[in-house]
Design a protein around this motif. Sequence first.
Motif, PDB file in Angstrom:
ATOM      1  N   VAL A 132       0.987  -1.171   0.046  1.00 50.21           N
ATOM      2  CA  VAL A 132      -0.026   0.001  -0.059  1.00 50.21           C
ATOM      3  C   VAL A 132       0.973   1.213  -0.029  1.00 50.21           C
ATOM      4  N   TYR A 133       0.692   2.050  -0.927  1.00 48.07           N
ATOM      5  CA  TYR A 133       1.508   3.225  -0.953  1.00 48.07           C
ATOM      6  C   TYR A 133       1.282   4.278   0.233  1.00 48.07           C
ATOM      7  N   GLY A 134       2.710   4.868   0.537  1.00 47.81           N
ATOM      8  CA  GLY A 134       2.576   5.819   1.584  1.00 47.81           C
ATOM      9  C   GLY A 134       1.963   5.277   2.805  1.00 47.81           C
ATOM     10  N   LYS A 135       1.251   5.955   3.472  1.00 50.40           N
ATOM     11  CA  LYS A 135       0.411   5.440   4.729  1.00 50.40           C
ATOM     12  C   LYS A 135      -0.932   5.017   4.298  1.00 50.40           C
ATOM     13  N   GLY A 136      -1.326   4.957   3.068  1.00 50.68           N
ATOM     14  CA  GLY A 136      -2.673   4.381   2.731  1.00 50.68           C
ATOM     15  C   GLY A 136      -3.783   5.467   2.843  1.00 50.68           C
ATOM     16  N   LEU A 137      -3.531   6.617   3.016  1.00 47.75           N
ATOM     17  CA  LEU A 137      -4.590   7.656   3.331  1.00 47.75           C
ATOM     18  C   LEU A 137      -5.000   8.340   2.052  1.00 47.75           C
ATOM     19  N   ASN A 138      -4.691   7.835   0.976  1.00 48.38           N
ATOM     20  CA  ASN A 138      -5.239   8.433  -0.469  1.00 48.38           C
ATOM     21  C   ASN A 138      -6.900   8.133  -0.355  1.00 48.38           C
ATOM     22  N   VAL A 139      -7.389   8.907  -0.802  1.00 46.89           N
ATOM     23  CA  VAL A 139      -9.025   8.673  -0.670  1.00 46.89           C
ATOM     24  C   VAL A 139      -9.440   8.616  -2.215  1.00 46.89           C
ATOM     25  N   ARG A 140     -10.191   7.284  -2.615  1.00 42.90           N
ATOM     26  CA  ARG A 140     -10.833   7.084  -3.597  1.00 42.90           C
ATOM     27  C   ARG A 140     -12.103   6.761  -3.561  1.00 42.90           C
ATOM     28  N   ASP A 141     -12.985   6.844  -4.724  1.00 40.64           N
ATOM     29  CA  ASP A 141     -14.522   6.601  -4.748  1.00 40.64           C
ATOM     30  C   ASP A 141     -14.419   5.320  -5.587  1.00 40.64           C
ATOM     31  N   TRP A 142     -15.051   4.187  -5.106  1.00 39.78           N
ATOM     32  CA  TRP A 142     -15.093   3.209  -6.085  1.00 39.78           C
ATOM     33  C   TRP A 142     -16.191   2.455  -6.447  1.00 39.78           C
TER      34      TRP A 142
END
Length: 362
Positions: A219-229
Amino acid sequence: MKILVTGGAGFIGSNFCDYCFSNEPSSIVEKIIVIDKLGYSGSIENIKELQNRDNFVFIQADICDQKIVSNILFEEKINAVVHFAAESHVDRSIDNPEIFVQSNVLGTFKLLESSFHYVSSLPRKERDKFRFVHISTDEVYGSIPLEDPPVKEGGVYDPSSPYSASKAASDHFVLAYHKTYGFPAMITHSSNNYGPRQHPEKMIPHMICNALEEKELPVYGKGLNVRDWIYVEDHCAGIWRVLNRGRLGEVYHIAKGKGMTNFELVQKICSQLDELFPRSSGRRYAELIRFVIDRPGHDLRYAIDVAKMKNELGWEAQVELEEGLRKTILWYVQHKDWIRSVLDRGYLLKRQGLCRSVVNNA
């Protein structure tokens, strides 16, 4: 309706063809012609079952080949073009941006040229029926601050990666053809898709496949990137609604309208796998999660407003994430031969890092 689907052997394109033959559109769709160059993400396996149909045709070709595209348009008397064909993997765009310019920008331009000359030749009645739907992405808007509301159609473009920049450029060409020539085009921007037949490099299938093989879940970075699936079938239903009811020259957002962090998403995948396919060791899949070096220019949050689709076209996504993830996990478990055939064609990038070095300006 005779529809030309570009990139129809890819993930979303092949699912759109399935949708057209098995849902509301089936009584309207007379024929689908797919053109796909079968790059790394397109596979003949994705459309194998469709090739038995009398009203389905597959042509292996590049949309940059205007002669072939024009021949298809004129000979088949196409009524609509749904344009999926694109390079779409952000990591790959960072490593090799030129192919994204070739496919996404030049390819779209040449497709527009071929389609414009075809439409110009049609009698007025047929010209008025013709539609061109360009499939784009929420990534063209760049990173939306966590405190800001979702961006509406017409929002400011601020692409961060070579991929999103190439899609932004193609969007501008499509709208320019509408404004300058009256070309009957529309654009859709979708959030992150998931579901059957998505290339195993993409996040959700990558996590599923790695977990079932007892590999680390990067998981990139700290996994805090927000996405809409959004589940791919929901996306296809939204595209169909735009194709049939959308207003020319308009942009429409197709998304679920719910964001979550990448870490939360991977945890949900792990929880479902714990239930469906427990590890022989008895340990939880979440123990395989590893945080890795973030990729360059990684946008923190994507968020697009979906009110226009609901209020104007009466559409909204139906599949909840938990249901969609379960369907997706079961599909990948049941299609190991498909996974193997795709990976055998080349699996070049890994989430632990990229091939191209990045200049450090610190």
